[in-house]
Write an enzyme that holds these catalytic residues in place. Structure first.
Site, PDB file in Angstrom:
ATOM      1  N   LYS A 134       0.857  -1.184   0.000  1.00  0.00           N
ATOM      2  CA  LYS A 134       0.000   0.000   0.000  1.00  0.00           C
ATOM      3  C   LYS A 134       0.892   1.232   0.000  1.00  0.00           C
ATOM      4  O   LYS A 134       2.024   1.178   0.501  1.00  0.00           O
ATOM      5  CB  LYS A 134      -0.879   0.012   1.262  1.00  0.00           C
ATOM      6  CG  LYS A 134      -2.150   0.811   1.094  1.00  0.00           C
ATOM      7  CD  LYS A 134      -3.219   0.026   0.364  1.00  0.00           C
ATOM      8  CE  LYS A 134      -4.430   0.861   0.070  1.00  0.00           C
ATOM      9  NZ  LYS A 134      -5.529   0.038  -0.479  1.00  0.00           N
ATOM     10  N   ASP A 156      -6.504   4.403  -5.200  1.00  0.00           N
ATOM     11  CA  ASP A 156      -7.203   4.251  -3.925  1.00  0.00           C
ATOM     12  C   ASP A 156      -7.910   5.586  -3.674  1.00  0.00           C
ATOM     13  O   ASP A 156      -8.181   6.328  -4.624  1.00  0.00           O
ATOM     14  CB  ASP A 156      -6.197   3.894  -2.820  1.00  0.00           C
ATOM     15  CG  ASP A 156      -6.872   3.305  -1.584  1.00  0.00           C
ATOM     16  OD1 ASP A 156      -7.186   2.116  -1.596  1.00  0.00           O
ATOM     17  OD2 ASP A 156      -7.107   4.041  -0.621  1.00  0.00           O
TER      18      ASP A 156
END
Ligand code: NAD
Length: 429
Positions: free
Chosen positions: A108, A148
């Site tokens: 991430k 995201d």
């Protein structure tokens, strides 16, 4: 979901991991290894702003575990981004990729910034600066980012372009979430919502319930919710209530039609953010209820598909006795105390990181297609998605039955075991 007000996502992710590690009696070495990301990059991104001054942004990329394949996970732009949020999200990506058995690990990334206050040129500079700092640490065989919160296909294209400039070649497999025609995959828009329904269909089969005998209520009317409603309706179900956030009134509303909502009709009166026009809905004969009422409907299935912390200790008691299945389209919609109540009541929960894994599965397909430079038709993408989601659901559900585990725990056991096995087979632990 940034870490604010004492809530620390990484502590929560670790606590979840620890409880499953206890359940499967995991040895200390494996615990120590998996509780902590394998690699973290912290870096600065200097940007010449439109006013001529230089502003320095903080960026992160965390690769939690890549035993099963290149790390995979989005990059979010958020003013409250913290390293602990990124760590937690990277760990959850490891489990999500493992539960659907795709050959990817967990990663991430994030940049502390607020795109609302940045021009497109400034955002492009952040994207390119991010990749310049990481050009040797990401890539089709190392770590594959994706969009995201507050990043989209345009940001991904700038990042891909910068990576290709540095490495001198075409590497569309470096990143996913690209537009169709520029290395993106057909079916990505549908993937998460459809994936939720593929798992729901299997759960209904197990419970010996025909979809056409069921009705449902949905929280949310965005990407996940709309495509979940679309496929659920196609397999015979009826949605009687959907809800959304109203930007004008700054509160949520639920829209009800006892005989069933009409998806296309509601799409026709909703905006790009999944907000439904209340006046037009009333004109079309919808009852407009307060936003919380989606959860109280006398239905067989609930689809929490909007945001985290939606089913809580306060409202879990309002769930009708008729509800048999909760398919979690959103990430983290159920708080741990509400989850205990659902477990006690015997409601069949399809946990978030299984139910909504259709998105990352299709991103994996995008990466495969990009690496081959050969792109599949829609039917092929959705057919492969169905196979993956069905297999994942069946593996979790079989384990839950065999070991008498709650579905969420079973999903964790499946994924943690797969990751541990890959680490052991490689001789890491
Ligand atoms: P989206 O922005 O397209 O839609 C969000 C919807 O939720 C909108 O209709 C909005 O009006 C509604 N909403 C917001 N607050 C609400 C409230 N209080 N009550 C009722 N509705 C409310 O987002 P999305 O892509 O559909 O994502 C929804 C959830 O699914 C998020 O938790 C996201 O992290 C998760 N998720 C999305 C994907 C994906 O591929 N899009 C993949 C995995 C998980």
């Amino acid at each position: 979901m940034a870490s604010t007000d004492g809530y620390n996502a990484f502590e929560m992710a670790r606590a979840q991991f620890d409880s499953i590690a206890d359940l499967i009696d995991l040895d200390q070495g494996a615990r120590d290894f998996l509780r902590t990301p394998m690699r973290e990059y912290h870096f600065t991104i200097p940007v010449r702003m439109d006013d001529g001054n230089v502003q320095v942004f903080q960026g992160f990329r965390v690769q939690h575990n890549d035993a099963r394949g290149p790390s995979k996970g989005g990059i979010r732009f958020h003013p409250q981004e913290t390293i602990d949020t990124v760590r937690a999200l990277s760990m959850w990506m490891t489990w999500k990729c493992a539960v659907v058995d795709i050959p990817l690990g967990g990663g991430k990334g994030g940049v502390i910034c607020d795109p609302h206050n940045l021009s497109m040129r400034e955002q492009e500079a952040i994207c390119r600066g991010f990749v310049r700092q990481l050009a040797r640490n990401i890539g089709p065989i190392a770590d594959v980012p994706a969009p995201d919160v507050m990043t989209n296909a345009q940001h991904m294209l700038w990042m891909m372009d910068e990576f290709e400039k540095i490495h001198g070649g075409h590497y569309p497999g470096v990143i996913t979430g690209k537009p169709v025609g520029m290395g993106g995959s057909l079916g990505r828009t549908q993937a998460t919502g459809y994936g939720v329904v593929y798992t729901l269909r299997e759960a209904l089969k197990e419970l010996d319930i025909r979809p056409s005998d069921t009705i449902a209520s949905v929280q949310g009317f965005g990407n996940v919710a709309q495509y979940a409603i679309e496929l659920y309706t196609q397999i015979g179900g009826t949605v009687i209530c959907a809800s959304c956030w109203d930007q004008k009134d700054q509160c949520p509303y639920a829209f009800k039609k006892a005989q069933g909502i009409d998806l296309e009709e509601l799409r026709g009166i909703s905006d790009a953010f999944g907000g439904i026009d209340t006046d037009k809905a009333r004109d079309l004969g919808y009852e407009v209820l307060s936003g919380e009422e989606w959860i109280e409907q006398d239905v067989d299935i609930l689809f929490p598909s909007a945001l985290e912390n939606s089913i809580t200790a306060e409202n879990v008691g309002k769930i009708s006795n008729r509800v048999k299945i909760i398919a979690e389209g959103a990430n983290g919609p159920t708080t741990p105390d509400a989850d205990r109540v659902l477990h006690e009541r015997g409601i069949h929960v399809i946990p978030d990181f299984l139910a909504n894994a259709g998105g990352v599965t299709c991103s994996y397909f995008e990466q495969v297609q990009s690496n081959m430079n050969y792109f599949w038709e829609m039917d092929e993408v959705l057919g492969k998605l169905d196979v993956k989601m069905t297999a994942a659901y069946v593996a979790v559900s079989e384990l839950a039955r065999k070991k008498k585990l709650y579905m969420r725990d079973a999903a964790y056991v499946v994924s943690i075991n797969r990751v541990v096995e890959a680490c052991r087979d490689r001789g890491w632990i």
